[in-house]
Design an enzyme around this catalytic site. Structure first.
Site, PDB file in Angstrom:
ATOM      1  N   LYS A  55       0.852  -1.203   0.000  1.00 58.22           N
ATOM      2  CA  LYS A  55       0.000   0.000   0.000  1.00 58.22           C
ATOM      3  C   LYS A  55       0.885   1.249   0.000  1.00 58.22           C
ATOM      4  O   LYS A  55       0.652   2.192  -0.761  1.00 58.22           O
ATOM      5  CB  LYS A  55      -0.935  -0.008   1.222  1.00 58.22           C
ATOM      6  CG  LYS A  55      -2.072  -1.009   1.078  1.00 58.22           C
ATOM      7  CD  LYS A  55      -2.909  -1.180   2.343  1.00 58.22           C
ATOM      8  CE  LYS A  55      -3.932  -2.293   2.134  1.00 58.22           C
ATOM      9  NZ  LYS A  55      -4.757  -2.613   3.304  1.00 58.22           N
ATOM     10  N   GLN A  99      -4.783  -0.947   9.414  1.00 63.70           N
ATOM     11  CA  GLN A  99      -4.744  -2.318   8.895  1.00 63.70           C
ATOM     12  C   GLN A  99      -5.359  -3.285   9.913  1.00 63.70           C
ATOM     13  O   GLN A  99      -5.048  -3.236  11.102  1.00 63.70           O
ATOM     14  CB  GLN A  99      -3.293  -2.722   8.578  1.00 63.70           C
ATOM     15  CG  GLN A  99      -3.145  -4.061   7.890  1.00 63.70           C
ATOM     16  CD  GLN A  99      -3.744  -4.109   6.480  1.00 63.70           C
ATOM     17  OE1 GLN A  99      -3.841  -3.085   5.788  1.00 63.70           O
ATOM     18  NE2 GLN A  99      -4.172  -5.281   6.061  1.00 63.70           N
ATOM     19  N   ASP A 122     -11.157   3.150   3.820  1.00 60.87           N
ATOM     20  CA  ASP A 122     -11.552   1.741   3.804  1.00 60.87           C
ATOM     21  C   ASP A 122     -13.065   1.592   3.665  1.00 60.87           C
ATOM     22  O   ASP A 122     -13.559   0.496   3.400  1.00 60.87           O
ATOM     23  CB  ASP A 122     -11.132   1.071   5.120  1.00 60.87           C
ATOM     24  CG  ASP A 122      -9.888   0.220   4.975  1.00 60.87           C
ATOM     25  OD1 ASP A 122      -9.694  -0.365   3.896  1.00 60.87           O
ATOM     26  OD2 ASP A 122      -9.116   0.135   5.951  1.00 60.87           O
TER      27      ASP A 122
HETATM   28  N1  GUN Z   1      -7.216  -6.535   6.348  1.00 56.62           N
HETATM   29  C1  GUN Z   1      -7.642  -7.343   5.344  1.00 56.62           C
HETATM   30  N2  GUN Z   1      -8.265  -6.630   4.381  1.00 56.62           N
HETATM   31  C2  GUN Z   1      -8.231  -5.346   4.779  1.00 56.62           C
HETATM   32  C3  GUN Z   1      -8.711  -4.137   4.204  1.00 56.62           C
HETATM   33  O1  GUN Z   1      -9.314  -4.094   3.113  1.00 56.62           O
HETATM   34  N3  GUN Z   1      -8.490  -3.000   4.926  1.00 56.62           N
HETATM   35  C4  GUN Z   1      -7.858  -3.020   6.127  1.00 56.62           C
HETATM   36  N4  GUN Z   1      -7.705  -1.860   6.771  1.00 56.62           N
HETATM   37  N5  GUN Z   1      -7.408  -4.120   6.692  1.00 56.62           N
HETATM   38  C5  GUN Z   1      -7.591  -5.277   6.020  1.00 56.62           C
END
Ligand code: GUN
Length: 298
Positions: A55, A99, A122
């Site tokens: 990311k 995350q 998100d």
């Molecule tokens: N952990 C697994 N998928 C995601 C996601 O799409 N966003 C976040 N913040 N954590 C995750």
């Protein structure tokens, strides 16, 4: 045996990032500041570390600013909530991503709800969830948004199509269903308590698998010619070798489905591209600009 068309998420995501980079340059030119994304990682979960690294890398690659906040497993909930408050009021930060999963002693719902909805890239905040389900402009969770873009590119109008979503998570299953419904599909959500999964799935024109069970969807579950979107990312060991597989038994479904996303290289790359799109849209909204129309992206 006829073979399915493989939907190449890597290529689509790369095109999308290129468009975001161009649109981002226009944005930077007009407001004289770069979109900023804060990524918060708690603990040492190896999969989370890989996702966060990617990311951050891709945020920089499209010309945005990445702010990184890495904390040990034992950070208190209060410290984390205070960090979010600080990021909420920082004008250089347009998007905030925490995350998941968070350690057990931290209430994820409390943390996610502390994020200012306009910076919630998100799309997990209750305000954005409510807006999505009521058809208002919202920040949409990245993985289902990526799946929708692939489906739209491949199928165009899906009015009246039978869509089945396997899995009812807040991150994928529920928002995916909402997006399919918004596109006028007839949507069925199935899960671990559903009776006769195979029979329901085998009637789907569009089958989205998001359960986290390796190779669960067998060829007998798939209607001939159906579009199969595999959201699963499962790390398994075969003959002593580590492999990444989806929720779909790819090798066998490939002759039955009309179109199918592979794992890796299908939905995965779209998730990060959509995070960048959400970051740009969050920054645009904070500068009173309209969101980028999805149709203008492909
Ligand atoms: N952990 C697994 N998928 C995601 C996601 O799409 N966003 C976040 N913040 N954590 C995750």
């Amino acid at each position: 045996m006829n073979s399915s068309k493989i939907i190449d998420g890597k290529v689509v995501a790369s095109e999308l990032r290129q468009k975001i980079k161009t649109l981002g340059s226009d944005f930077i030119e007009s407001v004289k500041s770069k979109p900023g994304l804060a990524v918060v990682l708690v603990g040492e979960n190896p999969a989370s570390q890989v996702y966060v690294r990617n990311k951050i890398l891709q945020t920089k690659e499209v010309g945005f600013i990445s702010y990184e906040y890495k904390y040990p497993e034992n950070i208190s909930q209060e410290e984390l909530l205070n960090l979010i408050k600080k990021l909420n009021s920082d004008l250089a930060i347009n998007g905030i991503l925490v995350q998941l999963p968070l350690p057990k002693h931290i209430d994820s719902v409390k943390v996610l709800d502390m994020i200012c909805p306009s910076k919630d890239v998100d799309g997990f905040h209750a305000i954005n969830v409510g807006k999505l389900w009521t058809g208002l402009d919202a920040l949409i969770p990245c993985t289902p948004l990526g799946c929708s873009i692939l489906i739209k590119r491949e199928l165009g109008d899906i009015s009246g199509a039978n869509a089945v979503v396997i899995g009812r998570s807040d991150i994928v299953g529920k928002p995916m269903s909402s997006l399919l419904l918004k596109a006028n599909a007839s949507v069925t959500i199935v899960h671990s308590k559903t009776k006769d999964l195979e029979s329901v799935c085998s009637k789907a024109d569009i089958l989205v698998a998001a359960v986290g069970v390796p190779n669960m969807v067998r060829s007998s579950w798939v209607k001939k010619g159906a579009t199969v979107i595999d959201v699963g990312i499962n790390r398994i060991e075969v003959d002593g070798k580590k492999r990444l597989v989806g929720d779909v038994d790819y090798e066998n479904v490939i002759g039955v489905a009309g179109k199918i996303t592979p794992v890796p290289g299908g939905v995965g790359p779209m998730t990060i591209a959509c995070l960048l799109l959400n970051t740009l849209n969050a920054a645009r909204a904070q500068h009173k600009m309209d969101a980028i129309k999805l149709d203008s992206l492909f």
